[in-house]
Design a protein around this motif. Sequence first.
Motif, PDB file in Angstrom:
ATOM      1  N   ALA A 168      72.797  -3.302 -27.935  1.00  0.00           N
ATOM      2  CA  ALA A 168      72.836  -1.843 -27.794  1.00  0.00           C
ATOM      3  C   ALA A 168      74.030  -1.261 -28.552  1.00  0.00           C
ATOM      4  N   THR A 169      75.177  -1.911 -28.449  1.00  0.00           N
ATOM      5  CA  THR A 169      76.368  -1.448 -29.168  1.00  0.00           C
ATOM      6  C   THR A 169      76.132  -1.506 -30.670  1.00  0.00           C
ATOM      7  N   ALA A 170      75.476  -2.558 -31.133  1.00  0.00           N
ATOM      8  CA  ALA A 170      75.181  -2.694 -32.558  1.00  0.00           C
ATOM      9  C   ALA A 170      74.253  -1.588 -33.036  1.00  0.00           C
ATOM     10  N   ALA A 171      73.224  -1.292 -32.263  1.00  0.00           N
ATOM     11  CA  ALA A 171      72.285  -0.233 -32.657  1.00  0.00           C
ATOM     12  C   ALA A 171      72.996   1.111 -32.768  1.00  0.00           C
ATOM     13  N   LEU A 172      73.864   1.408 -31.811  1.00  0.00           N
ATOM     14  CA  LEU A 172      74.599   2.674 -31.856  1.00  0.00           C
ATOM     15  C   LEU A 172      75.617   2.703 -32.998  1.00  0.00           C
ATOM     16  N   ALA A 173      76.312   1.592 -33.217  1.00  0.00           N
ATOM     17  CA  ALA A 173      77.285   1.535 -34.319  1.00  0.00           C
ATOM     18  C   ALA A 173      76.581   1.668 -35.664  1.00  0.00           C
ATOM     19  N   ASP A 174      75.427   1.039 -35.798  1.00  0.00           N
ATOM     20  CA  ASP A 174      74.659   1.148 -37.039  1.00  0.00           C
ATOM     21  C   ASP A 174      74.243   2.596 -37.270  1.00  0.00           C
ATOM     22  N   TRP A 175      73.757   3.246 -36.223  1.00  0.00           N
ATOM     23  CA  TRP A 175      73.372   4.657 -36.318  1.00  0.00           C
ATOM     24  C   TRP A 175      74.585   5.508 -36.727  1.00  0.00           C
ATOM     25  N   LEU A 176      75.723   5.282 -36.092  1.00  0.00           N
ATOM     26  CA  LEU A 176      76.920   6.068 -36.386  1.00  0.00           C
ATOM     27  C   LEU A 176      77.337   5.927 -37.848  1.00  0.00           C
ATOM     28  N   THR A 228      72.723   6.192 -21.556  1.00  0.00           N
ATOM     29  CA  THR A 228      73.629   5.134 -21.116  1.00  0.00           C
ATOM     30  C   THR A 228      72.851   3.838 -21.214  1.00  0.00           C
ATOM     31  N   VAL A 229      73.478   2.839 -21.751  1.00  0.00           N
ATOM     32  CA  VAL A 229      72.813   1.546 -21.903  1.00  0.00           C
ATOM     33  C   VAL A 229      73.738   0.471 -21.378  1.00  0.00           C
ATOM     34  N   PRO A 230      73.159  -0.654 -21.010  1.00  0.00           N
ATOM     35  CA  PRO A 230      74.037  -1.755 -20.630  1.00  0.00           C
ATOM     36  C   PRO A 230      74.931  -2.101 -21.815  1.00  0.00           C
ATOM     37  N   ALA A 231      76.114  -2.532 -21.547  1.00  0.00           N
ATOM     38  CA  ALA A 231      77.070  -2.816 -22.627  1.00  0.00           C
ATOM     39  C   ALA A 231      76.731  -4.137 -23.300  1.00  0.00           C
ATOM     40  N   THR A 232      75.529  -4.214 -23.836  1.00  0.00           N
ATOM     41  CA  THR A 232      75.130  -5.425 -24.551  1.00  0.00           C
ATOM     42  C   THR A 232      75.551  -5.301 -26.010  1.00  0.00           C
ATOM     43  N   ASP A 233      75.705  -6.443 -26.643  1.00  0.00           N
ATOM     44  CA  ASP A 233      76.029  -6.423 -28.068  1.00  0.00           C
ATOM     45  C   ASP A 233      74.912  -5.760 -28.863  1.00  0.00           C
ATOM     46  N   CYS A 268      68.362  11.751 -31.250  1.00  0.00           N
ATOM     47  CA  CYS A 268      67.186  11.608 -30.387  1.00  0.00           C
ATOM     48  C   CYS A 268      66.369  10.380 -30.785  1.00  0.00           C
ATOM     49  N   ALA A 269      66.297  10.085 -32.081  1.00  0.00           N
ATOM     50  CA  ALA A 269      65.565   8.904 -32.541  1.00  0.00           C
ATOM     51  C   ALA A 269      66.237   7.618 -32.055  1.00  0.00           C
ATOM     52  N   ILE A 270      67.562   7.572 -32.095  1.00  0.00           N
ATOM     53  CA  ILE A 270      68.246   6.357 -31.629  1.00  0.00           C
ATOM     54  C   ILE A 270      68.137   6.242 -30.106  1.00  0.00           C
ATOM     55  N   ILE A 271      68.133   7.359 -29.403  1.00  0.00           N
ATOM     56  CA  ILE A 271      67.924   7.316 -27.948  1.00  0.00           C
ATOM     57  C   ILE A 271      66.561   6.714 -27.641  1.00  0.00           C
ATOM     58  N   ALA A 272      65.532   7.187 -28.345  1.00  0.00           N
ATOM     59  CA  ALA A 272      64.179   6.685 -28.107  1.00  0.00           C
ATOM     60  C   ALA A 272      64.106   5.189 -28.404  1.00  0.00           C
ATOM     61  N   GLN A 273      64.741   4.748 -29.479  1.00  0.00           N
ATOM     62  CA  GLN A 273      64.741   3.322 -29.825  1.00  0.00           C
ATOM     63  C   GLN A 273      65.433   2.502 -28.740  1.00  0.00           C
ATOM     64  N   LEU A 274      66.594   2.971 -28.297  1.00  0.00           N
ATOM     65  CA  LEU A 274      67.319   2.234 -27.262  1.00  0.00           C
ATOM     66  C   LEU A 274      66.551   2.206 -25.939  1.00  0.00           C
ATOM     67  N   TRP A 275      65.954   3.314 -25.609  1.00  0.00           N
ATOM     68  CA  TRP A 275      65.202   3.393 -24.365  1.00  0.00           C
ATOM     69  C   TRP A 275      64.037   2.406 -24.402  1.00  0.00           C
ATOM     70  N   ARG A 276      63.410   2.273 -25.571  1.00  0.00           N
ATOM     71  CA  ARG A 276      62.297   1.342 -25.741  1.00  0.00           C
ATOM     72  C   ARG A 276      62.787  -0.111 -25.742  1.00  0.00           C
ATOM     73  N   ASP A 277      63.894  -0.374 -26.460  1.00  0.00           N
ATOM     74  CA  ASP A 277      64.371  -1.745 -26.652  1.00  0.00           C
ATOM     75  C   ASP A 277      65.245  -2.270 -25.518  1.00  0.00           C
ATOM     76  N   GLU A 278      65.854  -1.397 -24.767  1.00  0.00           N
ATOM     77  CA  GLU A 278      66.748  -1.799 -23.678  1.00  0.00           C
ATOM     78  C   GLU A 278      66.173  -1.295 -22.357  1.00  0.00           C
ATOM     79  N   PRO A 279      65.431  -2.124 -21.636  1.00  0.00           N
ATOM     80  CA  PRO A 279      64.766  -1.677 -20.408  1.00  0.00           C
ATOM     81  C   PRO A 279      65.722  -1.112 -19.354  1.00  0.00           C
ATOM     82  N   GLN A 280      67.002  -1.487 -19.417  1.00  0.00           N
ATOM     83  CA  GLN A 280      67.981  -1.008 -18.447  1.00  0.00           C
ATOM     84  C   GLN A 280      68.547   0.377 -18.802  1.00  0.00           C
ATOM     85  N   ALA A 281      68.170   0.912 -19.956  1.00  0.00           N
ATOM     86  CA  ALA A 281      68.752   2.182 -20.416  1.00  0.00           C
ATOM     87  C   ALA A 281      68.333   3.323 -19.489  1.00  0.00           C
TER      88      ALA A 281
END
Length: 176
Positions: free
Chosen positions: A16-24, A9-14, A156-169
């Motif tokens: 974080a949403t962009a990173a997930l959409a790009d991954w998808l 779960t990540v804050p609904a920032t643009d 799992c790779a995108i989770i790790a990236q988000l966790w690293r890049d989004e401190p609120q994750a």
Amino acid sequence: MKTNMPVVTVPATDRATAALADWLIRDLTAVTLEHAGLPDPQRLRRLPPITAAHIGKPGKLRRHVRALEHVLGQVDRHLRAGAHLREHGLGTESVPAVPTELFDVAADLAGTVVERGSPAAALANRAVLLAAGVIGRGLGVVDASATWSATAGSYCAIIAQLWRDEPQAQVLVDPG
């Protein structure tokens, strides 16, 4: 197959949403199309990375939408022509090609991006569902377990990236 895969779960920032959409779009969709032997996954990989600016102004996702519509048109024609049945025989397996949690993530992301004004993630979600169905019936060019592993690793790779890049994750595991 229940996996208890971590759900981020990540804050609904643009961002974080962009990173997930790009991954998808550029990863999950391309991998499942490729493993299913369906047309043109490379077209999606060649798209520019999705950034927060794309999410902030969804009109910037028009190129992604057009590419996904083109790919889905090719996939529909390919499946209607029965090309998989001729090439691979009739599949009898019914094995999940993508972890259930990833379908949930893709559906949730599709809804989020649609609310922001773009159908890009919803189109990608449709492509993933089609490709996973082909693979799950044993009609892909890669077996379902290999696709399952590849898509889980990608997530799992995108989770790790988000966790690293989004401190609120936060990483949550469904105990069910």
